[in-house]
Design an enzyme around this catalytic site. Structure first.
Site, PDB file in Angstrom:
ATOM      1  N   SER A   1       0.842  -1.194   0.000  1.00 32.67           N
ATOM      2  CA  SER A   1       0.000   0.000   0.000  1.00 32.67           C
ATOM      3  C   SER A   1       0.882   1.250   0.000  1.00 32.67           C
ATOM      4  CB  SER A   1      -0.963  -0.051   1.191  1.00 32.67           C
ATOM      5  OG  SER A   1      -1.995   0.891   1.048  1.00 32.67           O
TER       6      SER A   1
ATOM      7  N   ASP B   1      -9.597  -4.145  -5.653  1.00 30.92           N
ATOM      8  CA  ASP B   1      -8.771  -3.100  -5.032  1.00 30.92           C
ATOM      9  C   ASP B   1      -8.850  -1.843  -5.888  1.00 30.92           C
ATOM     10  OD1 ASP B   1      -6.872  -1.597  -3.690  1.00 30.92           O
ATOM     11  OD2 ASP B   1      -5.165  -2.775  -4.386  1.00 30.92           O
TER      12      ASP B   1
ATOM     13  N   HIS C   1      -7.637  -5.308  -1.106  1.00 26.18           N
ATOM     14  CA  HIS C   1      -6.610  -4.477  -0.465  1.00 26.18           C
ATOM     15  C   HIS C   1      -6.567  -4.760   1.041  1.00 26.18           C
ATOM     16  CE1 HIS C   1      -3.959  -0.919  -0.903  1.00 26.18           C
ATOM     17  NE2 HIS C   1      -4.224  -0.768   0.367  1.00 26.18           N
TER      18      HIS C   1
END
Length: 298
Positions: A115, A268, A298
């Site tokens: 991320s 995601d 995610h």
């Protein structure tokens, strides 16, 4: 988890030039030098810690028989941008210079992040790629990274706008929190009103739904052009910096990057950013390994 005794690993909390890090060293003797992994955790720059990524760092150290350095960069908004990127840069540079102290081959050090940790990883590799005074990073591993803040209407943004845990709205909300900006800017940024036409035209060659493979665009509807709002643009100049939007780095920078592994997930909002960066790297002759998790999120 706190750092505690592990039968396979020696775990130490230290500082690299003032930056907190946790080092995971395999206890078993090695016939030669080991690989090294700099791990940069996610959390939008405002959440997460060394402690919350304890399990995965232990796993990497055991499975790869590698020395893992987990970077405990200080979080925003208390520590203002770009503190986070600079601390990741400092810790990585320190490890590259002192790798032999930990039994690590300086030519086999990977930087990895998930991320926003993928964002920081990308930035570190971009900034160190041109350096000749320190060992080269062997590879970068980007796990569903955030890579651009110009267009929040890509196919993956539309498809996964309301998918847990990272919704489209929450993505922009967290970016604004990270940059210590007024969160009332969220709606115009989601619409694209922060981007003037000349910047849109300049970066269409890199950030464009047309560059995404057709199989990832099923049901996609191109949005209507947004009304440009100069005040919003002036309030968020950081969104156009490569440290926040690494996809905007010039080709001269991209050419200096190491081998890359990119992980994307189908469910995601950030999926397409990984796809766009993959194309950019390949267009600049960087070797890319891509893993797409069809049922991942995610």
């Amino acid at each position: 988890l706190p750092a505690c005794r592990d039968p396979q690993l020696s775990i130490k909390d230290v500082h690299f030039d003032g930056v907190p890090v946790r080092i995971y060293l395999p206890r078993k003797a090695s016939a030669g030098t080991r690989r090294g992994v700099v791990f940069i955790h996610g959390g939008c720059g405002i959440f997460g810690s060394i402690r919350s990524y304890e399990r995965i760092c232990r796993y990497i150290a055991r499975k790869c028989d590698a020395v893992v350095v987990s970077v405990g960069y200080h979080l925003a908004p208390e520590h203002k941008y770009p503190t986070q990127t600079l601390e990741c840069l400092t810790a990585t540079e320190h490890f590259l210079k002192t790798a032999k102290t930990y039994g690590v081959d300086p030519a086999r050090i990977v930087v990895c992040g998930d991320s926003v940790g993928g964002t920081f990883t990308t930035s570190v590799c971009q900034e160190l790629g041109q350096r000749t005074d320190i060992p080269k990073i062997r590879a970068q591993v980007l796990i569903y990274p955030f890579l651009q803040a110009l267009n929040f209407n890509l196919p993956s943004h539309q498809k996964n706008a309301a998918v847990a845990f990272l919704t489209r709205e929450r993505t922009v909300h967290f970016i604004l929190k990270y940059l210590n900006k007024d969160c009332s800017l969220k709606e115009p940024i989601l619409a694209g009103s922060h981007v003037p036409e000349n910047i849109n035209l300049k970066y269409r060659k890199w950030i464009n739904p047309d560059l995404i493979p057709d199989g990832f665009k099923l049901g996609y509807k191109p949005p209507q052009p947004a009304l440009f709002l100069p005040q919003v643009h002036e309030d968020v100049p950081e969104l156009f910096e490569p440290r926040v939007s690494p996809l905007l780095a010039e080709d001269a920078v991209i050419c200096g990057l190491p081998d890359t592994c990119i992980v994307t997930c189908e469910y995601d909002v950030l999926r397409d950013e990984g796809l766009l960066y993959k194309k950019r790297l390949e267009d600049n002759n960087i070797h890319v390994t891509w893993h797409h998790v069809e049922k991942g999120f995610h």
